[in-house]
Design a protein around this motif. Sequence first.
Motif, PDB file in Angstrom:
ATOM      1  N   GLY A 113      10.097  -1.598   7.403  1.00 10.54           N
ATOM      2  CA  GLY A 113       9.165  -0.756   6.662  1.00 10.54           C
ATOM      3  C   GLY A 113       7.962  -1.512   6.132  1.00 10.54           C
ATOM      4  O   GLY A 113       7.547  -2.529   6.690  1.00 10.54           O
ATOM      5  N   ASP A 114       7.442  -1.031   5.014  1.00 15.91           N
ATOM      6  CA  ASP A 114       6.180  -1.511   4.450  1.00 15.91           C
ATOM      7  C   ASP A 114       6.419  -2.144   3.085  1.00 15.91           C
ATOM      8  O   ASP A 114       7.161  -1.599   2.263  1.00 15.91           O
ATOM      9  N   THR A 115       5.789  -3.307   2.858  1.00 20.69           N
ATOM     10  CA  THR A 115       5.802  -3.927   1.532  1.00 20.69           C
ATOM     11  C   THR A 115       4.450  -3.704   0.872  1.00 20.69           C
ATOM     12  O   THR A 115       3.409  -4.124   1.387  1.00 20.69           O
ATOM     13  N   VAL A 116       4.469  -3.027  -0.259  1.00 18.05           N
ATOM     14  CA  VAL A 116       3.259  -2.803  -1.059  1.00 18.05           C
ATOM     15  C   VAL A 116       3.159  -3.957  -2.055  1.00 18.05           C
ATOM     16  O   VAL A 116       4.032  -4.121  -2.906  1.00 18.05           O
ATOM     17  N   GLU A 117       2.112  -4.768  -1.933  1.00 17.39           N
ATOM     18  CA  GLU A 117       1.986  -6.000  -2.711  1.00 17.39           C
ATOM     19  C   GLU A 117       0.806  -5.926  -3.675  1.00 17.39           C
ATOM     20  O   GLU A 117      -0.264  -5.452  -3.319  1.00 17.39           O
ATOM     21  N   ARG A 118       1.051  -6.406  -4.887  1.00 17.50           N
ATOM     22  CA  ARG A 118      -0.025  -6.530  -5.882  1.00 17.50           C
ATOM     23  C   ARG A 118       0.012  -7.931  -6.476  1.00 17.50           C
ATOM     24  O   ARG A 118       1.075  -8.429  -6.860  1.00 17.50           O
ATOM     25  N   ILE A 119      -1.164  -8.537  -6.539  1.00 14.16           N
ATOM     26  CA  ILE A 119      -1.322  -9.870  -7.115  1.00 14.16           C
ATOM     27  C   ILE A 119      -2.230  -9.760  -8.326  1.00 14.16           C
ATOM     28  O   ILE A 119      -3.296  -9.142  -8.259  1.00 14.16           O
ATOM     29  N   ASN A 120      -1.816 -10.344  -9.442  1.00 11.93           N
ATOM     30  CA  ASN A 120      -2.628 -10.368 -10.657  1.00 11.93           C
ATOM     31  C   ASN A 120      -2.857 -11.809 -11.080  1.00 11.93           C
ATOM     32  O   ASN A 120      -1.895 -12.557 -11.293  1.00 11.93           O
ATOM     33  N   PHE A 139      -6.366 -23.245 -13.148  1.00 14.02           N
ATOM     34  CA  PHE A 139      -6.333 -22.789 -11.757  1.00 14.02           C
ATOM     35  C   PHE A 139      -6.726 -21.319 -11.615  1.00 14.02           C
ATOM     36  O   PHE A 139      -6.901 -20.837 -10.495  1.00 14.02           O
ATOM     37  N   ALA A 140      -6.821 -20.611 -12.710  1.00 11.09           N
ATOM     38  CA  ALA A 140      -7.327 -19.235 -12.715  1.00 11.09           C
ATOM     39  C   ALA A 140      -8.736 -19.257 -13.275  1.00 11.09           C
ATOM     40  O   ALA A 140      -8.944 -19.614 -14.437  1.00 11.09           O
ATOM     41  N   GLN A 141      -9.714 -18.921 -12.453  1.00 11.58           N
ATOM     42  CA  GLN A 141     -11.120 -18.964 -12.825  1.00 11.58           C
ATOM     43  C   GLN A 141     -11.794 -17.650 -12.424  1.00 11.58           C
ATOM     44  O   GLN A 141     -11.213 -16.838 -11.687  1.00 11.58           O
ATOM     45  N   PRO A 142     -13.020 -17.383 -12.903  1.00  9.14           N
ATOM     46  CA  PRO A 142     -13.702 -16.140 -12.517  1.00  9.14           C
ATOM     47  C   PRO A 142     -13.789 -15.937 -11.001  1.00  9.14           C
ATOM     48  O   PRO A 142     -13.856 -14.804 -10.531  1.00  9.14           O
ATOM     49  N   SER A 143     -13.735 -17.024 -10.216  1.00  7.70           N
ATOM     50  CA  SER A 143     -13.847 -16.895  -8.763  1.00  7.70           C
ATOM     51  C   SER A 143     -12.600 -16.320  -8.110  1.00  7.70           C
ATOM     52  O   SER A 143     -12.658 -15.855  -6.963  1.00  7.70           O
ATOM     53  N   ASN A 144     -11.448 -16.334  -8.806  1.00 16.10           N
ATOM     54  CA  ASN A 144     -10.229 -15.791  -8.199  1.00 16.10           C
ATOM     55  C   ASN A 144      -9.441 -14.858  -9.107  1.00 16.10           C
ATOM     56  O   ASN A 144      -8.365 -14.387  -8.730  1.00 16.10           O
ATOM     57  N   MET A 145      -9.949 -14.547 -10.308  1.00 19.70           N
ATOM     58  CA  MET A 145      -9.206 -13.675 -11.215  1.00 19.70           C
ATOM     59  C   MET A 145      -9.362 -12.208 -10.825  1.00 19.70           C
ATOM     60  O   MET A 145     -10.380 -11.800 -10.261  1.00 19.70           O
ATOM     61  N   GLY A 146      -8.340 -11.423 -11.146  1.00 21.19           N
ATOM     62  CA  GLY A 146      -8.380  -9.990 -10.875  1.00 21.19           C
ATOM     63  C   GLY A 146      -7.085  -9.495 -10.269  1.00 21.19           C
ATOM     64  O   GLY A 146      -6.086 -10.223 -10.169  1.00 21.19           O
ATOM     65  N   ASN A 147      -7.082  -8.212  -9.860  1.00 21.72           N
ATOM     66  CA  ASN A 147      -5.954  -7.588  -9.184  1.00 21.72           C
ATOM     67  C   ASN A 147      -6.284  -7.416  -7.708  1.00 21.72           C
ATOM     68  O   ASN A 147      -7.382  -6.972  -7.359  1.00 21.72           O
ATOM     69  N   PHE A 148      -5.305  -7.733  -6.850  1.00 24.06           N
ATOM     70  CA  PHE A 148      -5.510  -7.658  -5.411  1.00 24.06           C
ATOM     71  C   PHE A 148      -4.321  -6.939  -4.775  1.00 24.06           C
ATOM     72  O   PHE A 148      -3.171  -7.354  -4.969  1.00 24.06           O
ATOM     73  N   ASP A 149      -4.587  -5.855  -4.044  1.00 24.73           N
ATOM     74  CA  ASP A 149      -3.539  -5.039  -3.434  1.00 24.73           C
ATOM     75  C   ASP A 149      -3.598  -5.142  -1.917  1.00 24.73           C
ATOM     76  O   ASP A 149      -4.686  -5.238  -1.319  1.00 24.73           O
ATOM     77  N   SER A 150      -2.422  -5.094  -1.285  1.00 28.22           N
ATOM     78  CA  SER A 150      -2.348  -5.107   0.172  1.00 28.22           C
ATOM     79  C   SER A 150      -1.017  -4.524   0.622  1.00 28.22           C
ATOM     80  O   SER A 150      -0.074  -4.414  -0.167  1.00 28.22           O
ATOM     81  N   ASN A 151      -0.954  -4.139   1.889  1.00 31.98           N
ATOM     82  CA  ASN A 151       0.254  -3.601   2.503  1.00 31.98           C
ATOM     83  C   ASN A 151       0.575  -4.413   3.754  1.00 31.98           C
ATOM     84  O   ASN A 151      -0.327  -4.722   4.542  1.00 31.98           O
ATOM     85  N   HIS A 152       1.864  -4.714   3.948  1.00 34.63           N
ATOM     86  CA  HIS A 152       2.265  -5.512   5.107  1.00 34.63           C
ATOM     87  C   HIS A 152       3.611  -5.022   5.635  1.00 34.63           C
ATOM     88  O   HIS A 152       4.525  -4.705   4.856  1.00 34.63           O
ATOM     89  N   PHE A 153       3.727  -4.988   6.957  1.00 35.29           N
ATOM     90  CA  PHE A 153       5.003  -4.649   7.582  1.00 35.29           C
ATOM     91  C   PHE A 153       6.012  -5.757   7.289  1.00 35.29           C
ATOM     92  O   PHE A 153       5.681  -6.946   7.333  1.00 35.29           O
ATOM     93  N   ALA A 154       7.253  -5.372   6.995  1.00 31.62           N
ATOM     94  CA  ALA A 154       8.278  -6.352   6.657  1.00 31.62           C
ATOM     95  C   ALA A 154       9.605  -5.985   7.304  1.00 31.62           C
ATOM     96  O   ALA A 154       9.904  -4.817   7.547  1.00 31.62           O
TER      97      ALA A 154
END
Length: 275
Positions: free
Chosen positions: A141-148, A171-186
């Motif tokens: 199926g599908d893995t719904v991924e969120r990175i914060n 290691f967390a700076q304005p260049s990489n901070m935020g929420n990031f969502d993606s979907n991947h088959f697993a």
Amino acid sequence: SLTGGTPGQTALLPALGHIFNVPGGLTGPFITHDNLYSQSEMQGASGYGVFNVTRSGRFRFDTLFGFRWLNLDEKEEFTTTNETVASAPQHVVFNAADSFGTSNNFYGALLGLRAEYAPDDGSGGWRGGFCYRGAFLLGLGDTVERININGASQTNIGSNNTTINYPGGVFAQPSNMGNFDSNHFAVVPEGDLSVGYAFCSWARIMIGYDILYISDVARPGSQIDSGVNLYRTAVVQAAQPPIAAPATDPNRPSSGANQSSFWAQGLTLGVEIHF
């Protein structure tokens, strides 16, 4: 979680001291303390139907068809406090906190095979005694991924000994901070070996060993980019007067939404009721 002091200041400080021309170059002596917190939680549920393929005496072989949900939440948090023992203008404070969190939800079809050897009372129930079971399950199926990614820092570097709060830690700076969502088959294979004991014809207790693998998840440690470009940190970006960055100025740390896999194993304990 892990907690521990360190013998020297965070590696950012000597470089920041050089950029801001801090007296003494920020080489110490420092009072420093670091803290690392790690958390991992997993839960899930599944529903399936059992279809008997063959049955002979005490042995039966079944197929399983259904649906599976799995949730994996993880977090890595790092804090550092640094303070020089010198008086002003050499007195410097630098405190920072980084947070890398991931959440993974797998939704998919469940297929399985199960073999069992169990005493039978001759009328469809269980006879008192031990039983043995082995099962292999496969989720597709599908893995719904969120990175914060989040971070903050507090320092008086470059501000005439006035302590100011900035977005971004180490290691967390304005260049990489935020929420990031993606979907991947697993793919989620699982194996289970169990032994049970029937204490009456309609109920038995089961204990076993289970191992599970998820082929595609986002994990917090994989999101950490250690190649920090000091000119991209909020402390330097907010400098007055502005500090010119080199001609080659990579946008790092970056947010790559890197993928990983996950293994879990453990003991299972349950009660089965037959009706």
